[in-house]
Enzyme design. Structure first.
Site, short mmCIF file in Angstrom:
data_model
loop_
_atom_site.label_atom_id
_atom_site.label_comp_id
_atom_site.label_asym_id
_atom_site.label_seq_id
_atom_site.Cartn_x
_atom_site.Cartn_y
_atom_site.Cartn_z
N ASP A 80 52.30 -23.24 13.06
CA ASP A 80 51.70 -23.30 11.59
C ASP A 80 50.30 -23.15 12.31
O ASP A 80 49.59 -22.71 11.44
CB ASP A 80 51.80 -24.97 11.22
N CYS A 121 58.96 -28.16 15.25
CA CYS A 121 57.36 -28.13 14.43
C CYS A 121 57.71 -28.50 13.08
O CYS A 121 58.71 -28.28 12.13
CB CYS A 121 57.43 -26.89 15.05
N ASP A 122 56.74 -27.50 12.72
CA ASP A 122 56.63 -28.56 10.77
C ASP A 122 57.49 -28.01 9.98
O ASP A 122 58.00 -28.47 8.86
CB ASP A 122 55.42 -27.61 10.06
N LYS A 123 58.29 -26.67 9.80
CA LYS A 123 58.59 -26.29 9.28
C LYS A 123 60.77 -25.85 9.43
O LYS A 123 61.19 -25.50 8.90
CB LYS A 123 58.43 -24.87 8.71
N CYS A 194 52.43 -30.88 18.34
CA CYS A 194 50.82 -31.72 18.30
C CYS A 194 50.93 -32.49 18.72
O CYS A 194 51.76 -33.70 18.34
CB CYS A 194 50.06 -30.77 17.03
N GLU A 448 48.47 -24.30 3.91
CA GLU A 448 47.96 -25.47 4.35
C GLU A 448 46.25 -25.46 4.17
O GLU A 448 45.76 -24.38 4.43
CB GLU A 448 47.92 -25.97 5.28
N SER A 474 47.92 -30.27 6.09
CA SER A 474 47.79 -30.77 7.39
C SER A 474 48.01 -32.00 7.71
O SER A 474 47.09 -32.65 6.93
CB SER A 474 47.27 -30.03 9.01
#
Length: 561
Positions: A80, A121-123, A194, A448, A474
């Protein structure tokens, strides 16, 4: 023990399949054991994944120790952070569905008996959980762990997103170029997801809260040796689940999802979790409306007992040392479904009773229900004439003075146009920045608005303006923001009718997002509205823009009616 893999490896009818495995180096003994997949999203591009090759070695060790055979394969994982602010971000949310489909294909084509999902991570994490819910085989998710925080900047440890805030400071003359250059070198000192409580770490916490990861697995930093020990324990646990035939659908159910929502609210997690938990629920036949009702109901009665960056100066390492997800769940235990089964083989309550904390409690990071950081909703669902279905915001990341805000609409039909206006100084105190045509279909991919909010912060406008969008945010964003506005503008939602100069009100306590224009005027404007041409007509994004559902339903892919 009857296994899925055994159904296609019996002699003599399936000797061809056995020969294929042996061509890849498997032995006769290997093929007599349960075959456990490792879906590994390791790559060189994403810091949250660069340690997964080493973590996988420890998972393999645990599987072998417990009597299983390993079958490891790769899974895509896009960052991302790298994709922010350009056309690459269109692909990030759609990658979630590719990941789920990819894992489904590999598991079903090879009739694997169980699966360990390695991703951070995000997805990637929600894509893997969607696959687990869909496949209904034994499954465990193991994250790679968060990175450590960077050099102190602006009163707290920095992280990768600090650079975006710093750019606004650089543009406005609040810092010099040398300071900004030093920050680039020192804000992301290690591998890992992160260091803030964004979507990546939120979804790892959600996996643990719903019982799909071993206790404590979400937040052990990626560079800590405990991450390797968790890998070995996860390998042993997946073999035990296969032998006991405990499938993922016995763990992921509505009660487990409610536990995850409770932890989401109690910790002020990312708004993206609403999208992803709804998509996971869709695999179980749970509707978006049912999930939205749950967010509303549970947020109203869940105190915020944890406060982490971006809501405070404390980062993921601090959150881990304060007790992480187990201490949060212990703090809100009366609100949880304590008898839910987890991948450890024990219930939520049993896991918490036996959990050993390695560091002392820190009430500045995790407190109790009796002394919460706030009783306001960690996340809130808004409705109104601008969001007839729903919209999502995050009171935990918004200054209380901004929980009720009215301002003048400044309308932009893309993220890039809004960002340029912010950096050019064309946004003023009292404005409501409207970014539309960034929803699941219109974006496509529901980008985002991360940079836009960071630029607003850097320009000193975080407590003087608001931003609303049919796109996403985010988990590290703060300031007054509302996203996931549904129906989206590209579907002819009321957001498409907003014009510069209109008055817009956000009222979080009342759950309202209101355009101060009459219903008749909105209808007249929409009658004149013409759907813009799709931004992508070829490739995966062309397919995604035609098949993506509303954000209120998790933006899942659905065949056209």
């Amino acid at each position: 023990m009857t296994t899925r893999s055994g159904d296609i490896l019996g002699k003599p009818e399936w000797c061809f399949n056995r020969s294929v495995y042996k061509s890849a180096g498997y032995s006769e003994e290997d093929l007599e054991r349960p075959i456990i997949g490792i879906a590994n999203s390791w790559n060189d591009l994403v810091p949250g994944h660069t340690n997964l090759r080493q973590v996988a070695e420890h998972v393999r060790k645990g599987i072998h120790m417990a009597g299983g055979t390993v079958a490891e394969f790769g899974v895509i994982a896009a960052c991302d952070g790298t994709a922010q602010g350009h056309a690459g971000m269109h692909f990030i949310l759609p990658s979630r569905d590719l990941i789920a489909n990819d894992i489904e294909v590999m598991v079903e084509a090879h009739r694997l008996d169980g699966i360990v999902l390695l991703g951070s991570c995000d997805k990637i994490v929600p894509g893997m959980l969607i696959a687990a819910a869909r496949l209904r085989i034994p499954a465990i998710l193991l994250p790679g762990g968060p990175m450590l925080g960077g050099v102190e900047f602006d009163g707290r440890k920095s992280d990768l997103t600090t650079l975006s805030e710093g750019l606004g400071m650089l543009k406005s003359g609040r810092i010099d170029a040398a300071t900004y250059g030093d920050l680039e070198e020192s804000c992301g000192p290690t591998c890992g997801s992160c260091a803030f409580y964004g979507t990546a770490n939120t979804m790892c916490c959600m996996a643990e809260a719903m019982g799909m990861s071993l206790p404590g697995a979400a937040l052990v930093p990626g560079v800590y040796n405990d991450r390797f020990r968790l890998g070995e324990a996860t390998g042993q646990a997946i073999v035990a689940l296969v032998k006991q035939q405990v499938t993922a659908d016995r763990i992921i159910n509505f009660s487990a999802l409610e536990n995850a929502i409770r932890v989401l609210m109690a910790t002020g997690g990312s708004t993206n979790a609403v999208l992803h938990l709804s998509a996971i629920a869709a695999e179980l036949g749970i509707s978006g409306a049912q999930m939205m009702e749950a967010y509303d109901r549970l947020s109203a009665s869940t105190p915020q007992v944890a406060k982490v960056n971006p809501a405070s100066k404390y980062d993921m390492e601090d959150f881990y040392k304060a007790g992480g997800v187990p201490r949060v769940m212990q703090a809100i235990l009366p609100l949880l479904h304590r008898d839910c089964l987890t991948v450890s083989g024990a219930s939520v309550e049993e896991n918490l009773a036996g959990y050993r904390y390695k560091y002392p409690a820190n009430p500045e990071v995790i407190n109790t229900m009796e002394r919460p950081f706030g009783n306001q909703k960690g996340l809130a669902i808004l409705r109104g004439n601008l969001a007839p279905q729903t919209a999502v915001t995050k009171p935990a990341a918004i200054d209380p003075a901004m929980h009720v805000f009215s301002g003048t609409a400044r309308v932009f039909d893309s993220e890039e146009a809004a960002e340029a206006a912010i950096l050019d100084g064309r946004i003023q105190a009292g404005d409501v920045v409207v970014i539309r045509y960034e929803g699941p279909k219109g974006g496509p991919g529901m980008r985002e608005m991360y940079k836009a909010m960071k630029y607003i912060y850097g320009m000193g406008l975080a407590k003087k303006t608001a931003l609303i969008t049919d796109g996403r945010f985010s988990g590290t964003n703060n300031g007054c923001f509302v996203g996931h506005i549904s129906p989206e503008a590209a579907d002819g939602g009321p957001l498409a009718a907003v014009r510069d100069g209109d008055r817009i009100s956000i009222d979080i306590p009342q759950g309202l997002l209101q355009l101060h224009v009459s219903d008749e005027e909105i209808a007249a404007r929409l009658a004149e509205w013409q759907r813009p041409p799709p931004r992508f007509t070829r490739g995966y994004l062309g397919i995604y823009s035609r098949l993506a559902s509303s954000a209120a339903d998790g933006a899942v892919l659905r065949a056209p009616e």
